[in-house]
Design an enzyme around this catalytic site. Structure first.
Site, short mmCIF file in Angstrom:
data_model
loop_
_atom_site.label_atom_id
_atom_site.label_comp_id
_atom_site.label_asym_id
_atom_site.label_seq_id
_atom_site.Cartn_x
_atom_site.Cartn_y
_atom_site.Cartn_z
N PRO A 41 3.74 5.52 -33.70
CA PRO A 41 5.03 5.81 -33.07
C PRO A 41 4.95 7.05 -32.21
O PRO A 41 4.44 8.08 -32.64
CB PRO A 41 5.97 6.01 -34.27
CG PRO A 41 5.07 6.36 -35.41
CD PRO A 41 3.78 5.64 -35.16
N CYS A 46 7.32 9.37 -29.58
CA CYS A 46 8.62 9.67 -28.98
C CYS A 46 8.52 9.61 -27.45
O CYS A 46 7.59 10.15 -26.86
CB CYS A 46 9.11 11.04 -29.41
SG CYS A 46 9.61 11.13 -31.15
N ALA A 69 9.89 7.29 -33.40
CA ALA A 69 10.87 7.84 -34.33
C ALA A 69 12.27 7.42 -33.90
O ALA A 69 12.74 7.79 -32.82
CB ALA A 69 10.75 9.36 -34.38
N GLN A 98 9.68 3.34 -37.06
CA GLN A 98 9.69 4.57 -37.84
C GLN A 98 11.12 5.11 -37.88
O GLN A 98 11.70 5.41 -36.84
CB GLN A 98 8.76 5.61 -37.22
CG GLN A 98 8.61 6.87 -38.06
CD GLN A 98 7.76 7.92 -37.36
OE1 GLN A 98 8.20 8.52 -36.39
NE2 GLN A 98 6.54 8.12 -37.85
N TYR A 118 10.15 17.58 -39.74
CA TYR A 118 11.49 17.02 -39.63
C TYR A 118 12.15 17.00 -41.01
O TYR A 118 11.60 17.50 -41.98
CB TYR A 118 11.43 15.66 -38.93
CG TYR A 118 10.87 15.78 -37.53
CD1 TYR A 118 11.43 16.67 -36.61
CD2 TYR A 118 9.75 15.06 -37.13
CE1 TYR A 118 10.91 16.83 -35.34
CE2 TYR A 118 9.21 15.21 -35.86
CZ TYR A 118 9.79 16.09 -34.97
OH TYR A 118 9.26 16.25 -33.71
#
Length: 370
Positions: free
Chosen positions: A23, A25, A57, A100, A182
């Site tokens: 994944p 971004c 994400a 994700q 995160y």
């Protein structure tokens, strides 16, 4: 036979090789909704030769985004925006599609990386972030709000709702984002988690909320579909989260039926000191695999087919996940198969592209033309 191009089974999901597009971004959504950029990006990498593509994400609530441009799945509009993209992928590709699910916590309300990546003040269009504790990510930033009981329930319910939406979209697998500083990683790391209630202090307490999130998602996502977890196996900061704590977390997740551990690292503190080198995170995947017996994915500066082959052949990890390498070479899986003697699926429009030295790259295909 190439180990990288051997099959692997994750619950009912049969993958023909051990490659996942990690994944990544894109910071390009409109109020959380996918758009034409995502259509192009996802459809392109769905033809990479990897057995599984993981959507970036995907944030479970608006204030859980890293940037205003981050992808989300929290309402009907964000769900609807993904439908035509996934429909196109299914028409043209045999790759499995994972997603994700994520929440940025105190690292939210940030500028895009190409605009500096720093915190956006509320007065300039940002939003109030939340975290386990009212501790900013870096000195001088505005503090997040510590999540209270209703806030914890809201975030947990948002993960559940997003998982249900993902299933309605036909997503084949989920990866929960417990890494990169995160929100969930913030609960795990003593650097970010200063709580004194049942969610802070001891390792057992710091794991409690992440495990509750996993249980809640696993309970609503169909049993035949796999759910994995991405972890930061170390904070790269003394006194922070480390590989031994990661292994204990992985063992707890194993009891709950986790299907893979994707071993990354770092992200919770600007004080981290990461020794970047090819495959620098592979030993973490190996340690988790050896201690738990779980299926693991290795990620991070894996760029060469022989490098990936050695990781799988030697048993250091069961799969490899490529991110930047796939952006640089969107047909990485094809080139790896050619080098290692593997086979990949490709649309018939591209069959004529296989080199004369690798006539079986796409299997038994013929291409006639007048």
């Amino acid at each position: 036979m190439s180990a990288l191009f051997s099959p692997i089974q994750l619950r009912d999901l049969a993958l023909p090789n051990r490659i996942m597009v990690a994944p990544m971004c894109q910071y390009s959504a409109d109020d959380g909704a996918a758009n034409d950029w995502h259509f192009t990006h996802i459809n392109s990498l769905a033809l990479s030769g990897a057995a599984m593509f993981c959507i970036e994400a995907t944030h479970v609530e608006a204030i859980g985004r890293i940037t205003p441009g981050c992808l989300g799945l929290w309402n009907d509009a964000t769900e609807a925006a993904l439908k035509p993209i996934l429909a196109s992928v299914r028409r043209r590709s045999k790759t499995a599609v994972a997603m994700q699910l994520a929440h940025a916590g105190r690292k939210g309300s940030s500028h895009t990386p190409w605009n500096g990546g720093q915190l956006i003040p509320i007065a300039e269009g940002g939003w109030q972030t939340v975290a386990p504790s009212a501790v900013p990510h870096k000195e001088g930033e505005a503090a997040p709000l510590a999540l209270d009981a209703p806030g914890l329930a809201r975030v947990r319910d948002a993960f559940v709702a997003a998982a249900k939406r993902a299933d309605r979209l036909g997503i084949d697998a989920l990866e929960l984002h417990f890494a990169h500083g995160y929100l969930v990683h913030q609960f795990l790391s003593p650097i970010a988690n200063k709580r004194t209630d049942q969610y802070g202090g001891s390792l057992e307490n710091r794991m409690r909320y992440p495990l509750e999130l996993f249980d809640a998602v696993r309970a609503v996502f169909p049993d035949h579909k796999p759910v994995g977890v991405k972890v930061s196996a170390t904070d790269w900061v003394d006194g922070g989260w480390d590989i031994m704590q990661t292994i204990i977390l992985a063992l707890e997740l194993k009891k709950r039926g986790v299907d893979w551990i994707d071993a990354s690292s770092g992200g919770v503190s600007p004080l981290q000191k990461i020794p970047l080198a090819p495959g620098y995170q592979v030993p973490m995947a190996k340690a988790i695999k050896e201690a738990t017996g779980l299926t693991t994915m290795a990620v991070g500066l894996i760029t060469q087919p022989q490098q990936a082959e050695e990781i799988v052949t030697s048993g250091k990890a069961d799969m490899v996940a490529l991110a930047r390498g796939m952006l640089y070479d969107p047909r990485w899986g094809w080139h790896a198969a050619a080098e290692l003697g593997g086979h990949v699926d490709a649309p018939p429009q591209y069959w004529r592209s296989q080199p004369s030295t690798h006539k079986e790259l796409f299997g038994a295909t013929t291409f006639g033309a007048r």
